[in-house]
Motif scaffolding. Sequence first.
Motif, PDB file in Angstrom:
ATOM      1  N   THR A   1       0.825  -1.215   0.000  1.00  9.36           N
ATOM      2  CA  THR A   1       0.000   0.000   0.000  1.00  9.36           C
ATOM      3  C   THR A   1       0.854   1.259   0.000  1.00  9.36           C
ATOM      4  O   THR A   1       0.329   2.364  -0.169  1.00  9.36           O
ATOM      5  N   CYS A   2       2.160   1.078   0.180  1.00 11.93           N
ATOM      6  CA  CYS A   2       3.081   2.212   0.234  1.00 11.93           C
ATOM      7  C   CYS A   2       3.859   2.327  -1.079  1.00 11.93           C
ATOM      8  O   CYS A   2       4.221   1.331  -1.695  1.00 11.93           O
ATOM      9  N   GLU A   3       4.133   3.539  -1.485  1.00 14.10           N
ATOM     10  CA  GLU A   3       4.915   3.780  -2.692  1.00 14.10           C
ATOM     11  C   GLU A   3       6.402   3.862  -2.349  1.00 14.10           C
ATOM     12  O   GLU A   3       6.779   4.156  -1.218  1.00 14.10           O
ATOM     13  N   GLY A   4       7.212   3.608  -3.365  1.00 14.75           N
ATOM     14  CA  GLY A   4       8.647   3.864  -3.220  1.00 14.75           C
ATOM     15  C   GLY A   4       9.482   2.742  -2.655  1.00 14.75           C
ATOM     16  O   GLY A   4      10.657   2.936  -2.345  1.00 14.75           O
ATOM     17  N   VAL A   5       8.917   1.536  -2.520  1.00 11.69           N
ATOM     18  CA  VAL A   5       9.687   0.395  -2.003  1.00 11.69           C
ATOM     19  C   VAL A   5      10.353  -0.324  -3.181  1.00 11.69           C
ATOM     20  O   VAL A   5       9.682  -0.716  -4.140  1.00 11.69           O
ATOM     21  N   TYR A   6      11.651  -0.506  -3.091  1.00 10.83           N
ATOM     22  CA  TYR A   6      12.431  -1.129  -4.160  1.00 10.83           C
ATOM     23  C   TYR A   6      12.338  -2.659  -4.121  1.00 10.83           C
ATOM     24  O   TYR A   6      12.207  -3.314  -5.151  1.00 10.83           O
ATOM     25  N   ARG A   7      12.407  -3.219  -2.902  1.00 12.41           N
ATOM     26  CA  ARG A   7      12.394  -4.675  -2.766  1.00 12.41           C
ATOM     27  C   ARG A   7      11.763  -5.063  -1.430  1.00 12.41           C
ATOM     28  O   ARG A   7      11.952  -4.377  -0.423  1.00 12.41           O
ATOM     29  N   ILE A   8      11.021  -6.161  -1.449  1.00 10.06           N
ATOM     30  CA  ILE A   8      10.448  -6.707  -0.221  1.00 10.06           C
ATOM     31  C   ILE A   8      11.222  -7.958   0.153  1.00 10.06           C
ATOM     32  O   ILE A   8      11.401  -8.869  -0.663  1.00 10.06           O
ATOM     33  N   LEU A   9      11.704  -7.994   1.400  1.00  7.17           N
ATOM     34  CA  LEU A   9      12.439  -9.140   1.914  1.00  7.17           C
ATOM     35  C   LEU A   9      11.461 -10.053   2.657  1.00  7.17           C
ATOM     36  O   LEU A   9      10.855  -9.639   3.652  1.00  7.17           O
TER      37      LEU A   9
END
Length: 285
Positions: free
Chosen positions: A214-222
């Motif tokens: 739901t958030c913008e601007g995240v490059y990668r999820i671990l």
Amino acid sequence: MISEAQFQNELELIIENALREDIGDGDHSSLACIPKEARGKAKLLVKDEGVIAGVEFAKMVFSHVEKDMIVETFINDGESVKYGDIVFNVFGSSQAILKAERLVLNAMQRMSAIATKTKYFVDLLEGTPTKILDTRKTTPGIRALEKWAVKIGGGENHRFALYDMIMLKDNHIDFAGGITNAINKTKKYLQESNRDLKIIVEARDIDEVKEILTCEGVYRILLDNFTYDMTKEAVRMIGDKCLTESSGNINEKTIRQYAECGVNYISSGALTHSVYNMDLSLKAI
């Protein structure tokens, strides 16, 4: 990631500090019995098998100790070696060769072990698009060498340190009051400090993945300590919104199955913190 200039500076610091630590006010064993003008030759002998790493670093060390040292290379970084192979010959001042000997061996033995283990993991992923990443679980003071060895073995480097990428892990999230707060505060900090750093956010379960999305601007999820089924579900949910990384208790028996879940990266601290040095020696000839 850090720049090439920063990386080279780290290597120079490693060499300077290691030689300071080892030589002090002089190599008195050599000074006592070897004439200053004596010239010598030595070979780097392999007494093991795996992937050799640290040849280029050895050249840096020899050059640092004596500018006109000559290294004749037979096997390059990243190539396979076996018992009895000679990696290089070095020619120069006998005293200088002995000053450099221990640093060269210590570095190459560890770097070769890391490169060998990394290559093993890379081979396990063959045929999948998943890349293997290292972590910050490195030996204090020689991180640049260990991360260099990972690349020689065919892996990729995660962030180098705390300063070249944002990584919001469980403690950051909990201290910040939740995922959304942590991400929003991070984006505000980057804007106010005029920094351009990629943001990785750790998820502990599927609900946290949903919140991150739901958030913008995240490059990668671990995806930390996810099961196979959870990983597949998370990858499906994330789609092409950002990159994915699996981590946590992944070993040679499970890495392939995690890759087949569709993640872009798998990070493993074992590449650098759980290796046995390759057996090498520097022998006068």
